[in-house]
Structure formats: structure tokens, C-alpha cells
Design a protein around this motif. Structure first.
Motif, PDB file in Angstrom:
ATOM      1  N   GLN A 105      -6.167 -11.002  14.097  1.00  0.00           N
ATOM      2  CA  GLN A 105      -6.188 -11.912  12.961  1.00  0.00           C
ATOM      3  C   GLN A 105      -5.392 -13.151  13.347  1.00  0.00           C
ATOM      4  O   GLN A 105      -4.303 -13.051  13.891  1.00  0.00           O
ATOM      5  N   GLU A 140       1.046   4.715  -2.245  1.00  0.00           N
ATOM      6  CA  GLU A 140       0.885   6.025  -1.585  1.00  0.00           C
ATOM      7  C   GLU A 140       2.064   6.278  -0.652  1.00  0.00           C
ATOM      8  O   GLU A 140       1.925   6.188   0.575  1.00  0.00           O
ATOM      9  N   PHE A 146      -7.720   8.506  13.152  1.00  0.00           N
ATOM     10  CA  PHE A 146      -7.074   9.591  12.404  1.00  0.00           C
ATOM     11  C   PHE A 146      -7.815   9.924  11.119  1.00  0.00           C
ATOM     12  O   PHE A 146      -8.554   9.108  10.574  1.00  0.00           O
ATOM     13  N   ALA A 190       0.831  -1.198   0.000  1.00  0.00           N
ATOM     14  CA  ALA A 190       0.000   0.000   0.000  1.00  0.00           C
ATOM     15  C   ALA A 190       0.872   1.257   0.000  1.00  0.00           C
ATOM     16  O   ALA A 190       0.566   2.254  -0.663  1.00  0.00           O
ATOM     17  N   CYS A 213       2.958   6.276  12.090  1.00  0.00           N
ATOM     18  CA  CYS A 213       2.393   5.146  12.832  1.00  0.00           C
ATOM     19  C   CYS A 213       3.033   3.818  12.460  1.00  0.00           C
ATOM     20  O   CYS A 213       3.051   2.905  13.278  1.00  0.00           O
ATOM     21  N   SER A 242      -3.569   7.885  19.655  1.00  0.00           N
ATOM     22  CA  SER A 242      -2.822   8.654  18.656  1.00  0.00           C
ATOM     23  C   SER A 242      -2.681   7.893  17.346  1.00  0.00           C
ATOM     24  O   SER A 242      -2.492   8.492  16.300  1.00  0.00           O
ATOM     25  N   CYS A 267       2.419   8.277   6.585  1.00  0.00           N
ATOM     26  CA  CYS A 267       2.243   6.853   6.933  1.00  0.00           C
ATOM     27  C   CYS A 267       3.252   6.430   7.994  1.00  0.00           C
ATOM     28  O   CYS A 267       2.965   5.581   8.843  1.00  0.00           O
TER      29      CYS A 267
HETATM   30  C1  HEC Z   1      -2.335   7.620  12.644  1.00  0.00           C
HETATM   31  C2  HEC Z   1      -1.748   6.300  12.413  1.00  0.00           C
HETATM   32  C3  HEC Z   1      -1.672   5.737  10.996  1.00  0.00           C
HETATM   33  C4  HEC Z   1      -1.294   6.364   9.837  1.00  0.00           C
HETATM   34  C5  HEC Z   1      -0.879   7.825   9.659  1.00  0.00           C
HETATM   35  C6  HEC Z   1      -1.348   5.358   8.796  1.00  0.00           C
HETATM   36  N1  HEC Z   1      -1.752   4.150   9.320  1.00  0.00           N
HETATM   37 FE1  HEC Z   1      -1.960   2.401   8.309  1.00  0.00          FE
HETATM   38  N2  HEC Z   1      -2.690   1.506   9.973  1.00  0.00           N
HETATM   39  C7  HEC Z   1      -2.761   2.102  11.214  1.00  0.00           C
HETATM   40  C8  HEC Z   1      -3.366   1.176  12.156  1.00  0.00           C
HETATM   41  C9  HEC Z   1      -3.636   1.447  13.618  1.00  0.00           C
HETATM   42  C10 HEC Z   1      -3.647   0.002  11.421  1.00  0.00           C
HETATM   43  C11 HEC Z   1      -4.264  -1.305  11.958  1.00  0.00           C
HETATM   44  C12 HEC Z   1      -5.753  -1.328  11.877  1.00  0.00           C
HETATM   45  C13 HEC Z   1      -6.275  -2.688  11.544  1.00  0.00           C
HETATM   46  O1  HEC Z   1      -5.596  -3.694  11.795  1.00  0.00           O
HETATM   47  O2  HEC Z   1      -7.378  -2.746  10.958  1.00  0.00           O
HETATM   48  C14 HEC Z   1      -3.198   0.244  10.050  1.00  0.00           C
HETATM   49  C15 HEC Z   1      -3.315  -0.692   9.026  1.00  0.00           C
HETATM   50  C16 HEC Z   1      -2.881  -0.457   7.725  1.00  0.00           C
HETATM   51  C17 HEC Z   1      -2.972  -1.427   6.649  1.00  0.00           C
HETATM   52  C18 HEC Z   1      -3.566  -2.817   6.739  1.00  0.00           C
HETATM   53  C19 HEC Z   1      -2.475  -3.818   6.856  1.00  0.00           C
HETATM   54  C20 HEC Z   1      -2.953  -5.256   6.746  1.00  0.00           C
HETATM   55  O3  HEC Z   1      -2.139  -6.140   7.108  1.00  0.00           O
HETATM   56  O4  HEC Z   1      -4.063  -5.532   6.289  1.00  0.00           O
HETATM   57  C21 HEC Z   1      -2.436  -0.842   5.534  1.00  0.00           C
HETATM   58  C22 HEC Z   1      -2.315  -1.453   4.153  1.00  0.00           C
HETATM   59  C23 HEC Z   1      -2.012   0.500   5.915  1.00  0.00           C
HETATM   60  N3  HEC Z   1      -2.304   0.694   7.255  1.00  0.00           N
HETATM   61  C24 HEC Z   1      -1.396   1.395   5.057  1.00  0.00           C
HETATM   62  C25 HEC Z   1      -1.128   2.727   5.383  1.00  0.00           C
HETATM   63  C26 HEC Z   1      -0.607   3.695   4.437  1.00  0.00           C
HETATM   64  C27 HEC Z   1      -0.212   3.410   2.997  1.00  0.00           C
HETATM   65  C28 HEC Z   1      -0.541   4.887   5.102  1.00  0.00           C
HETATM   66  C29 HEC Z   1      -0.162   6.253   4.547  1.00  0.00           C
HETATM   67  C30 HEC Z   1      -0.943   6.698   3.391  1.00  0.00           C
HETATM   68  C31 HEC Z   1      -0.990   4.637   6.473  1.00  0.00           C
HETATM   69  N4  HEC Z   1      -1.331   3.324   6.606  1.00  0.00           N
HETATM   70  C32 HEC Z   1      -1.046   5.604   7.471  1.00  0.00           C
HETATM   71  C33 HEC Z   1      -2.353   3.372  11.559  1.00  0.00           C
HETATM   72  C34 HEC Z   1      -1.948   4.339  10.663  1.00  0.00           C
END
Ligand code: HEC
Ligand code: HEC
Ligand code: HEC
Ligand code: HEC
Ligand code: HEC
Length: 304
Positions: free
Chosen positions: A162, A38, A112, A34, A46, A108, A43
């Protein structure tokens, strides 16, 4: 103090954390796929909070001991262990912060906005929790249960969802019945869960399916958040246009399944959790046929 030092002394907790999705927040192949689409600095706040940039080795620590436990230069803990330190020779002072045992410690990262904010959030687990019948229970109570170790109990740090089929099955209470000879109604409510189901990442979804005794499948119903692509001069964006997840507050979510031909009893139904739909799976290289969890299943033996 570096993360490796924490793990060296706190071995059991270190072992639980190693391989957890917190530790793999950067190395998770789905995240990396992902992020390739992007690649935003946002990203990393976190998914690699300890890394200064994308070359920094600390990105492989993901969400680490240091991320959650070190404020300025102090090691923070939820409880006072002065006694234990004096007797057993703990090697560092612990700043006691009772808030660490509350949901606020997770906020935090688990709530978001989209990079360009809109009414819906990119993740909203904290506000779902505030609407939940279980809002008096902290995230830690369900996601960091007390576990036995060689020298007493401690709060588990594997944060596993999971792959934990029993935990996932505890989230929903589901009933099903026939409406007429072609329609089946499945009713889903939250059970032992403190937020909507599914929560978290925007692509999480449930698929409700049914098949009759003759092998005829009903058209499946997908429950999740729905988005449309909206044009924006700085690049298209996803805009949330619907949310039919199972609500956190206990209200029912109903799914009606249609068969083209009158069904032959019994009808077998199931509710399946998927991390994402087929379109994202193709882009992220996820094999959907092996990447799902049955949360609930049953049979309808008779018509009303
Ligand atoms: C403020 C914190 C935060 C930011 C900023 C963030 N994420 Fe996450 N992301 C998380 C969290 C918390 C989870 C877990 C939630 C869940 O398991 O459903 C997650 C889960 C994911 C997953 C799922 C992974 C899986 O194994 O299925 C993806 C893909 C992902 N993020 C991509 C991104 C991308 C690309 C960006 C930037 C565009 C981003 N995230 C920005 C907190 C963040
Ligand atoms: C995602 C945040 C997070 C990460 C990552 C994390 N912790 Fe914790 N840890 C907590 C919270 C929150 C508590 C307090 C839980 C409670 O008491 O309700 C805790 C409790 C503890 C405790 C006391 C446990 C007990 O019950 O006796 C120790 C020791 C500890 N953590 C060490 C570590 C070490 C070492 C690492 C890295 C291997 C680590 N933690 C990673 C959030 C985290
Ligand atoms: C040299 C060994 C050592 C190192 C390095 C170390 N710890 Fe500890 N830590 C201890 C001992 C011993 C205690 C006393 C209580 C116990 O036995 O868990 C303790 C207590 C704690 C507590 C309080 C436990 C409670 O019950 O609330 C936390 C939280 C904690 N450490 C986190 C960390 C983190 C985070 C790091 C890395 C930044 C770290 N520790 C590094 C040995 C160590
Ligand atoms: C620094 C950011 C951060 C903090 C703080 C944080 N998390 Fe996470 N959490 C993440 C990310 C990122 C992921 C997902 C990683 C991935 O799938 O790529 C995640 C995943 C999870 C998961 C999903 C595990 C699974 O198997 O699907 C749970 C449960 C979770 N966190 C609970 C908590 C709890 C409870 C707290 C507070 C004690 C907390 N988190 C604090 C960033 C954080
Ligand atoms: C009453 C118990 C309970 C409480 C309280 C609770 N959860 Fe959960 N959580 C669950 C169960 C059960 C699941 C598995 C079903 C699901 O995916 O929704 C889960 C799933 C998750 C997931 C995985 C999402 C995914 O699909 O990968 C994340 C992330 C998460 N919880 C974070 C939190 C956070 C953050 C809090 C506090 C605001 C919290 N939970 C409070 C029981 C709870």
C-alpha cells in the motif's frame, strides 16, 4: 539479543523496517480498531509475536528482526557471511538457513484458519501462491527486492505494498470494451503478482467503476470475498459464501457495468483497490474517500 540491538548495528535495514507494516503490526490503527471488536489472544501471535501480554512494551515492535531472524538463541540468515565476518569483524555468528530465502519463511503468518475453522481460510496467500503462474518466484523476490546502499546491495525490508502505486499497478492487466449502448465489460487478469488480487486480509476488495462523457455513472461492481453472518452458540461467525477476486492462475475475471441511460462516449473506467468496504470502514474509523488506490484506468472511445 534484543531488537533494539539489531537495529543499532543494521541501520539501513532498521530504517526500512521502522514504519513498515511489520513493525506497526500492533500499532496499526486499523488493527487496533479491529482488535477492540475481537480482542483474542490469537491475534497477538502475528500482530505482536514478541509480547507476552497486552502490557508488554515489545508489542510496539510488531513483527521484528527477532521474530524472523532469531531461532532459539541463534541469529539466522539466508546466506553464508563467514567471509564478511572474518574480514570486517561481524559481531555475531550467523546460522545459515537457506529456507529463509524461500516462501516457507512467510507461511506461519500469511496463511491461517478462522478462529473456528471452516472450508475457507481467514487468509490464504500461500495456497494462492501455489496456484499462481509465478509460483516459481518466492515472496521475497517480489517483496524484498535488492536495493542499493552505501556499502553494496541488500534485500529491502520495508515490504511496502500500500502506498507503492507502481507495484500495485503491476499486479493487473485490464481491458475494457462496450457490449451495447448501456453495458461495458471490464476483464481483469493477474500480471506481475504471485497470488490472487487482492490477497491477504479478508475485507480487501476491488471496485470497478465507469462514468460516461455526460457524467453518468454506471453501477459499480465490487470484487472480493463475500461473507454471511451465521449464528453460533459461542457467538456469531463469518462464513465465506463467495470469492470473486482476480484468480492467481491467470483465468480472467469479468465485471459487467450497467448504465441506466445509453452512455455518451467516451466512457472512462477505473479499477480501484480498497482495504475494506463501507461497513467495516465505519466500524474501524477509516475514511474511505482518502483510503483507496487506482490500480488501472482507461477509456472506451467507440462502440462495437
Ligand atoms: C496467523 C497470523 C495472523 C493472525 C492470527 C491474525 N492476523 Fe491480522 N493480519 C495478518 C496478516 C499477515 C495481515 C496482512 C495482510 C494484508 O495486508 O492484507 C493482517 C492484517 C490485518 C488487518 C488489516 C490491517 C489494515 O491496515 O488494513 C486487520 C484489521 C487485522 N489483521 C486484524 C486482526 C485481528 C483482530 C486478529 C484476531 C482476531 C488478527 N488480525 C489475527 C496476520 C494475522
Ligand atoms: C518478516 C520477516 C523479517 C523481518 C521482520 C526482518 N527480516 Fe531480515 N530478512 C528476512 C528474510 C526472509 C531475509 C532473506 C532474504 C533473501 O535473501 O531472500 C532477510 C535478510 C536479512 C539480512 C541480509 C540482507 C542482505 O541482503 O544482505 C540482514 C542483515 C537482515 N535481514 C537483518 C534484519 C534486521 C536487522 C531486521 C530488523 C530491523 C530484520 N532483518 C527484520 C526476513 C525478515
Ligand atoms: C554489534 C553489531 C551487530 C549487532 C548487535 C547485530 N548484528 Fe547482525 N551483523 C553484524 C555484522 C557486522 C554482520 C556481517 C555482515 C554485514 O556486514 O552485514 C552481521 C550479519 C548479520 C546477518 C547476515 C547477513 C547476510 O548477508 O546474510 C544477519 C541476518 C544479521 N546480522 C541479523 C542480525 C539480527 C537479527 C540481529 C539482532 C538479533 C543482529 N544481526 C545484531 C553486526 C551486528
Ligand atoms: C510473525 C508473522 C509474520 C511473518 C513471519 C511475516 N509476516 Fe508479513 N505481515 C504480518 C502482519 C501481521 C502484517 C500486517 C500488519 C498490519 O497491517 O497490521 C504483514 C504484512 C505484510 C505485507 C503487506 C504490506 C502492505 O503494505 O500491505 C507484506 C507484503 C508482507 N507482510 C510480506 C511478508 C513476507 C514476504 C514474509 C516472509 C519473508 C512475511 N511477510 C513474514 C505478519 C508476518
Ligand atoms: C510475482 C510477484 C509477487 C510474488 C511472487 C508475491 N507477491 Fe505479494 N504482491 C505482489 C503485488 C504486485 C502486490 C500488490 C497487488 C495486490 O495487493 O495484490 C502484492 C500484494 C501483497 C500483499 C498485500 C495485500 C494487501 O492488500 O494488503 C501481501 C500481504 C502479499 N502480497 C504477500 C505475499 C506473500 C506472503 C507471497 C508469497 C507466498 C507473495 N506476496 C508473493 C507481488 C507478488
Amino acid at each position: 539479543m534484543s531488537n533494539a540491538e539489531c537495529v543499532r548495528c543494521h541501520q539501513r535495514i532498521g530504517a526500512e523496517w521502522s514504519g513498515s507494516l511489520h513493525q506497526r503490526a500492533w500499532d496499526d490503527p486499523t488493527f487496533l480498531a479491529a482488535y477492540a471488536v475481537e480482542p483474542m489472544a490469537f491475534c497477538r501471535n502475528c500482530h505482536a509475536p514478541e509480547a507476552a501480554d497486552t502490557e508488554d512494551e515489545r508489542r510496539h515492535e510488531g513483527v521484528s528482526c527477532v521474530t524472523c531472524h532469531v531461532l532459539a538463541r541463534d541469529v539466522v540468515g539466508a546466506r553464508d557471511v563467514v567471509g564478511a565476518r572474518d574480514e570486517g569483524g561481524g559481531e555475531h555468528p550467523v546460522l545459515v538457513e537457506p529456507a529463509m530465502a524461500t516462501s516457507a519463511w512467510c507461511a506461519s503468518c500469511h496463511e491461517f484458519d478462522f478462529p473456528r475453522p471452516q472450508a475457507a481460510k481467514m487468509q490464504s496467500t500461500m495456497s494462492e501462491h501455489r496456484r499462481s503462474a509465478h509460483r516459481a518466484r518466492s515472496c521475497q523476490e517480489c517483496h524484498m527486492p535488492e536495493v542499493e546502499g552505501a556499502d553494496g546491495t541488500h534485500r529491502s525490508h520495508d515490504f511496502r505494498v500500500q502506498g507503492d502505486e507502481a507495484l500495485m499497478a503491476s499486479a493487473l492487466s485490464v481491458t475494457a470494451s462496450s457490449v451495447d449502448t448501456r453495458r461495458v465489460e471490464v476483464t481483469l487478469r493477474v500480471a506481475e503478482v504471485g497470488h490472487a488480487v487482492p490477497t491477504g486480509d479478508l475485507y480487501r476488495r476491488l471496485v470497478v467503476r465507469a462514468v460516461d462523457a455526460g457524467g453518468q455513472a454506471a453501477r459499480p461492481v465490487v470484487l472480493g470475498r463475500r461473507f454471511s453472518r451465521v449464528h453460533h452458540p459461542d457467538g456469531d461467525e463469518r462464513r465465506q459464501v463467495g470469492d470473486d477476486r482476480v484468480p492467481a492462475d491467470g483465468r480472467p475475471r469479468r465485471a459487467e457495468l450497467f448504465f441506466l441511460q445509453p452512455f455518451v462516449l467516451p466512457v472512462r473506467w477505473e479499477v480501484v483497490y480498497q482495504r475494506m468496504g463501507p461497513r467495516e470502514a465505519a466500524v474501524f474509523g477509516v475514511d474511505m474517500s482518502t483510503d483507496e488506490t487506482v490500480m488501472s484506468r482507461g477509456r472506451i472511445e467507440d462502440t462495437k
